[in-house]
Design a protein around this motif. Structure first.
Motif, PDB file in Angstrom:
ATOM      1  N   HIS A   7       0.833  -1.199   0.000  1.00  0.00           N
ATOM      2  CA  HIS A   7       0.000   0.000   0.000  1.00  0.00           C
ATOM      3  C   HIS A   7       0.871   1.254   0.000  1.00  0.00           C
ATOM      4  O   HIS A   7       2.087   1.187   0.224  1.00  0.00           O
ATOM      5  N   ASP A  34       0.702   4.895   2.129  1.00  0.00           N
ATOM      6  CA  ASP A  34       0.000   5.339   3.335  1.00  0.00           C
ATOM      7  C   ASP A  34      -1.099   6.361   3.037  1.00  0.00           C
ATOM      8  O   ASP A  34      -0.892   7.300   2.268  1.00  0.00           O
ATOM      9  N   ARG A  75       5.486   6.081  14.012  1.00  0.00           N
ATOM     10  CA  ARG A  75       5.328   6.616  12.652  1.00  0.00           C
ATOM     11  C   ARG A  75       4.726   8.004  12.675  1.00  0.00           C
ATOM     12  O   ARG A  75       3.719   8.235  13.350  1.00  0.00           O
TER      13      ARG A  75
HETATM   14 FE   FE2 Z   1       2.143   1.832   5.769  1.00  0.00          FE
END
Ligand code: FE2
Length: 300
Positions: free
Chosen positions: A121, A123, A291
């Motif tokens: 993917h 993000d 993150r």
């Molecule tokens: Fe990711």
């Protein structure tokens, strides 16, 4: 003769940091050597970093002893930050940080998003303005597994047969956070049920199947097996077959860099150029990363 600094001039180059770039033996990625994110980074060094990020798509900063606040401050230099819809996995007083972790708290609740990135993917491609890039900082690493793979979507686009390029150029696709959420939740029951407020934040978005990088002008494929649900204007079965063909092409080994994490690594990648995948961690081993996600522009 060199110009003399007046006695009250600011100390020259006090915030300058010199660093080197070492390109990986891989389609994408470079290591930034000699830069301490915890220290001030002057505009010239920042401009070099920005250029390197555009050129290599993945930058790896080793052994960064940074606090969450420093992680956030560095990320913000590249743009405003996204706040992830799963507020359950925000880091304490820092909602800009999403905890990516398979660790369970003493009460059995998950500490973070344990299955983040289990499928290829880009993000937050499910938002109208997907991410420019994400910065992942290693907090606790397993003794084995836990790698992250990155696939270059410019190369994936360029490798398509001309007839297929013609077919997909101009097509649009829908991206949805919700489409696979319940399936993931059935597999991993620790995933929280989404409130209506959370559901409202992640309405599906439509993006071009082939996007143009807003800073480099390069074309890239922008569909993923995780978030892309359908191609607009095609019957579902035909669209599904096309998506499967594109996704299979997107992650060929010749487009992929595999990152093997070292303690305190900070990895900054470009979500406009790449897809990524968490290769998985054995259940018995602990993994925790923080993150931040820099917001980007609406793809065109
Ligand atoms: Fe990711």
């Amino acid at each position: 003769m060199p110009a003399l600094l007046s006695p009250d001039a600011p100390p020259r180059a006090s915030s300058q940091q010199h660093f080197e770039l070492r390109r990986f033996d891989a389609p994408v990625g470079a290591e930034v050597i000699g830069l301490d994110i915890a220290k001030p980074i002057d505009d010239a060094a920042f401009a070099r970093l920005h250029r390197a990020h555009l050129d290599h798509h993945v930058l790896v900063f080793r052994d960064q002893r940074i606090t969450p606040a420093q992680h956030i401050a560095f990320s913000r230099r590249f743009g405003p930050l996204d706040i992830h819809v799963l507020h359950q996995f925000h880091l304490g007083d820092h909602p800009e940080i999403l905890i990516v972790s398979n660790i369970k708290k003493d009460n059995g609740e998950p500490l973070g998003l344990g299955d983040a990135g289990a499928y290829w993917h880009s993000d937050i491609s499910y938002k109208p303005e997907p991410s420019l890039g994400s910065l992942l900082h290693a907090q606790e690493l397993p003794g084995e597994g836990g790698d992250t793979l990155f696939a270059d979507q410019h190369l994936a686009w360029e490798a398509l047969a001309p007839a297929l390029q013609q077919r997909v150029l101009g097509l649009k696709a829908e991206h949805s956070y919700l489409a696979k959420y319940e399936a993931l939740r059935a597999k991993n029951p620790w995933r929280p049920a989404l409130s209506q407020a959370q559901i409202d934040k992640v309405a599906p978005a439509v993006h071009p199947v082939v996007r143009t990088h807003p800073e480099t002008g390069r074309k890239a494929l922008f569909v993923s097996e995780h978030f892309t649900t359908r191609i607009l204007g095609l019957p579902q079965d035909e669209g599904d077959a096309l998506l499967a063909e594109l996704c299979a092409n997107s992650v060929k080994s010749e487009f992929v860099y595999r990152h093997r994490w070292a303690p305190h690594d900070l990895v900054f990648w470009d979500n406009r150029s790449l897809m990524h995948l968490a290769a998985g961690t054995p259940d018995a081993l602990r993994r925790k990363l923080y993150r931040t996600t820099v917001r980007g522009d609406a793809p065109f």
